[in-house]
Design an enzyme around this catalytic site. Structure first.
Site, mmCIF file in Angstrom:
data_model
loop_
_atom_site.group_PDB
_atom_site.id
_atom_site.type_symbol
_atom_site.label_atom_id
_atom_site.label_comp_id
_atom_site.label_asym_id
_atom_site.label_seq_id
_atom_site.Cartn_x
_atom_site.Cartn_y
_atom_site.Cartn_z
ATOM 1 N N ASP A 187 0.841 -1.198 0.000
ATOM 2 C CA ASP A 187 0.000 0.000 0.000
ATOM 3 C C ASP A 187 0.871 1.240 0.000
ATOM 4 O O ASP A 187 1.935 1.271 0.618
ATOM 5 C CB ASP A 187 -0.893 0.021 1.242
ATOM 6 C CG ASP A 187 -1.907 -1.101 1.240
ATOM 7 O OD1 ASP A 187 -2.796 -1.071 0.382
ATOM 8 O OD2 ASP A 187 -1.806 -1.995 2.089
ATOM 9 N N GLU A 188 0.407 2.277 -0.657
ATOM 10 C CA GLU A 188 1.114 3.550 -0.607
ATOM 11 C C GLU A 188 0.107 4.677 -0.468
ATOM 12 O O GLU A 188 -1.105 4.471 -0.588
ATOM 13 C CB GLU A 188 1.962 3.759 -1.858
ATOM 14 C CG GLU A 188 1.149 3.805 -3.144
ATOM 15 C CD GLU A 188 1.978 4.264 -4.328
ATOM 16 O OE1 GLU A 188 2.172 5.472 -4.457
ATOM 17 O OE2 GLU A 188 2.401 3.402 -5.110
#
Length: 854
Positions: free
Chosen positions: A536-537
């Site tokens: 995830d970013e």
């Protein structure tokens, strides 16, 4: 007098005033004990005019009352997982601290609290709240220099009869028109007792005979001995093992003993052997029960253990088993369960108990989510701050001793939602998994969802600098850059939760953690071969980072492309250590496939009506191991019914019951558009624009239990079971009623690919499965101490007589009239007045939640 002196004098005067207004600890304690907090959701569908500029919103009200309160110097802290857009009134000012933590502080207009003089704070919040259990508990009051205290009225309460938690400070939902859906177009209705009765009746929910040879998950083929008869195991079994170490079957034999067939020298012969030449599928087995002996053949130890799990289910109360032959093999190699212990911690005992049930139903992968924004849950040698700070939430706004309270954790770091596994604990978990042929896949989300690690490493750097250590040592594992001026907000509303991927120290940290986890796995006898990075970013997290500007100057990689670059770089780092990288499909999809290792694991969590089918097909076609993790049906933190008293996040699904999990067709994702509606009850359509190539299959199936709303081990059980058994059924057994995958085919409610014959087979299959659960398997869970969800009973009153049913036939049903004593239900019981119904556990010891029959 100089301006500097004037400013200093003014500041000192302000401090003096604040000190004068500062409450004492006794006053703060009294406020925490007597403050009556009430929270009420008023309207989930106020309309676009009231919500603008937000796309959607809901209205609520916070009411505060107390005999007295300090005039100033204190604040009320509380969690709201839906962002508060506006707070009305002039008595308090609202501040967003970070994540879901908010603060209400009295203003100059605050005139105090007094009997009969409550203060109401109108709230406008983003999104919606469809459940009484969606608000977070454990509000607390704090003041400078004093110990923060939890407000007693906001503590959760557990019903001793049902074991279920409620939040008494939340006003019960009664207005279905305003609270059941998110807009006027939303067709969601609450799961009332008459509606449940109608659904159960349509599904043919009635007690049916359970076949003597039934096993869950359903075997590939079962052939009863045409001569009939049973084998008596009352004297136990005499075990002989050939071709594999006996220790590999110790856990499975212990389960068989609990079922009533313990080892004994005079018992019936049980011969277990590996026979690779017979080319049985890995994980599969052949179980033959004859008049005088049992033979179990498999290609590998896991298959032998799976055969013993089936044998254990066949042992009845008389300690006999039917004469038969079972030829069995798994549908998917990867049959997984994800358990999040990062958001809220869950005990080692709970994880060990889950492993027992996973083995019983032939699940073989435990994806253990050990770190996220809200917590780091495993001890790492040489990095004590990860658990000393990252595993605890308390009221320390500097976050040098703990993390900020989130998710209703409250200010007390000793509560069960905090904690971690010591190195010895983790080794014990992995060792127990290995004994049950379950691979543990550790998960530490990054680069986003990494706040616990980021804050812990900032505290480590501060400690080492204070000790006079050089900057190189202090910053060796830093994950953040002090000069980063990027402004962003994550999906959980943090502004500081994303690792700076342009720092060499970030990769040093990752390497250190992976190496230490490898040591723990080696000590447990299960080498670390797979590691889940999340992937995830948060968009914008590196847009104003000097380190990333310098990195772009050196490499040409722009901040917008750093997420995929990070995945590629970390995947290579893991591959160098012989570890397969795993991650969630959206983040992994940012990487270029030709820059990734030969083996990549991707959990596909795209929506069925969105990008899910396409992303799953694309990633499988490029040779990745795709594990289907579809939120609409496999997120077990979703509510099990559209009922305001059910807990869970409803963004994936308003209602995911055991039947929905059972009905899932994991090898034909687009086909569900023909059968299922969207979140608002509207028809769906799907296109297979990226079809699977010939011969390409998904690698597995995984259920997910995220723990934002799950604060106890009992709640873990409630949300997992019996849905986990349906997950095991679909992961192991491909049903003959599933719509075959046709590349490129589009689906909508009119396409008719799921024929009437398929529907009939599915419904008959469900009836058998539901009866097997209700009449046999739930009793096994009772015996194991599993606090599974007891389904709410359906009921109607017709002509003064009660008709009741339950989703899992065989469970006891009871009723009461006008609050009187509970009575066992008998069909057509005469009733008059206010009637309530409920089911009980299979062993009768626990009551389910009751519903009023209108």
């Amino acid at each position: 007098m100089s301006r500097r002196l004037i400013a200093l004098a003014s500041a000192l005067a302000s401090l003096s005033t604040a000190a004068h207004a500062q409450p004492t600890q006794a006053q703060l304690d009294r406020l925490a004990a007597t403050l009556d907090v009430r929270y009420q959701v008023l309207d989930n569908r106020p309309g676009p005019a009231l919500c603008a500029p937000a796309p959607s919103c809901h209205l609520a009200e916070l009411t505060l009352a107390a005999p007295e309160a300090p005039a100033a110097g204190w604040s009320l802290y509380f969690s709201s997982v839906t962002p508060i857009l506006q707070a009305g009134g002039d008595a308090f000012v609202l501040s967003h601290i970070n994540g879901d933590l908010y603060r209400l502080t009295p203003t100059a207009a605050f005139v105090g609290l007094a009997p009969g003089r409550p203060i109401r704070v109108p709230l406008k919040l983003a999104g919606h709240q469809l459940s009484e259990l969606y608000p977070m508990p454990n509000h607390y009051v704090a003041a400078e220099g004093l110990a923060a205290r939890t407000v007693a009225s906001t503590r959760p309460v557990v019903d001793p009869e049902t074991g279920l938690e409620s939040l008494p400070f939340v006003t019960p939902f009664t207005d279905e028109a305003r609270l059941a859906g998110v807009s006027a177009a939303d067709t969601t209705v609450w799961a009332t007792s008459p509606r449940i009765w109608a659904v159960n009746a349509a599904a043919g929910a009635s007690v049916q005979p359970v076949p003597r040879a039934a096993v869950l998950p359903t075997p590939l083929r079962t052939r009863l001995d045409p001569r009939g008869g049973e084998l008596d195991l009352s004297r136990g079994v005499k075990v002989s093992v050939s071709g594999l170490p006996r220790a590999a079957l110790a856990a499975a034999l212990a389960r068989l003993a609990k079922a009533g067939a313990a080892e004994a020298s005079g018992g019936a012969p049980l011969r277990i052997r590996l026979a690779p030449a017979e080319k049985l599928a890995l994980g599969g087995y052949r179980l033959t029960i004859e008049a005088g002996a049992i033979e179990l053949v498999a290609s590998d130890p896991e298959g032998a253990a799976n055969g013993l799990a089936s044998l254990a289910q066949l042992v009845d109360a008389r300690r006999t088993v039917p004469r038969l032959t079972i030829d069995d093999a798994p549908r998917f190699d990867f049959r997984g369960l994800h358990v999040d212990v990062a958001r809220n911690f869950h005990s080692k005992a709970e994880i060990l108990a889950i492993l027992d049930q996973m083995a019983a139903y032939k699940l073989n992968r435990l994806h253990l989510h050990l770190a996220d924004d809200e917590g780091w849950r495993v001890e790492i040698a040489g990095l004590p701050e990860l658990t000393r700070i990252g595993s605890r939430r308390c009221h320390d706004l500097t976050e040098r001793t703990c993390l900020l309270p989130q998710l209703g954790a409250g200010p007390d770091p000793s509560t069960p939602v905090n904690g971690f596994y010591s190195r010895a604990d983790y080794i014990e978990i992995v060792r127990a998994a290995q004994a049950r042929h379950i691979q543990v896949i550790p998960s530490f989300d990054m680069p986003g969802h990494s706040r616990a690690a980021i804050k812990a490493m900032e505290a480590r750097a501060a400690r080492l600098r204070a000790e006079g250590k050089p900057d190189a040592e202090a910053g060796r594992y830093l994950l953040s850059e002090a000069e980063n001026a990027s402004v962003y907000s994550s999906i959980q509303h943090y502004d500081d939760n994303t690792i700076n991927v342009c720092l060499d120290s970030a990769y040093a940290f990752l390497g250190k953690v992976v190496d230490e986890m490898a040591v723990l796995h080696a000590a447990a006898g299960q080498p670390l071969t797979r590691y889940h990075i999340g992937a995830d970013e948060t968009p914008g997290a590196w847009s104003a980072s000097p380190a990333c500007a310098a990195y772009e100057a050196r490499t040409g990689i722009k901040p917008a492309d750093l997420g995929g670059h990070f995945v590629e770089k970390v995947s290579a780092l893991l591959a160098e250590r012989g570890v397969v990288v795993a991650g969630w499909s959206d983040g992994m999809g940012h990487a270029e496939a030709d820059r990734m290792p030969a083996k990549v694991h991707s959990n596909n969590w795209g929506a069925l009506a969105g990008e899910g089918p396409a992303s799953a097909h694309v990633q499988a076609n490029q040779g990745w191991e795709v594990v289907i993790s579809t939120p609409e049906v496999l997120y077990f933190d979703s509510p099990q019914a559209a009922d305001p008293k059910e807990r869970g996040y409803d963004w994936p699904s308003r209602a995911t019951d055991t039947r929905k999990v059972f009905d899932f067709m994991p090898e034909n994702l687009p086909a569900h558009a023909e059968l299922w509606t969207d979140l608002h009850g509207k028809p769906q359509a799907s296109k297979d624009d990226y079809p699977l190539e010939p011969g390409v299959r998904f690698n597995g199936l995984q259920g997910q239990l995220w723990s934002e709303t799950i604060r106890s081990d009992a709640q873990v059980d409630y949300m997992l079971y019996p849905r986990m058994v349906a997950l095991a059924e679909r992961a192991w057994h491909g049903a003959n009623w599933e719509t075959p995958y046709t590349p490129g085919k589009a689906y909508d409610p009119t396409t008719g690919a799921f024929t009437a014959q398929m529907r009939a087979r599915r419904d008959a299959d469900w009836t058998a499965f539901a009866n097997l659960l209700g009449q046999r398997e739930l009793a096994r869970l009772d015996a194991a101490g599993v606090a599974y969800r007891i389904p709410t009973a359906g009921a109607v009153v017709e002509d003064g007589r009660l008709k009741a049913n339950v989703e899992l036939p065989g469970l006891p049903i009871e009723y009461r009239v006008e609050g009187g004593p509970w009575r066992p239900y008998v069909e057509g019981a005469p009733v008059a007045g206010r009637v309530e119904v409920r089911a009980r556990s299979a062993d009768g010891k626990r009551a389910g939640r009751s519903l009023v029959v209108p």
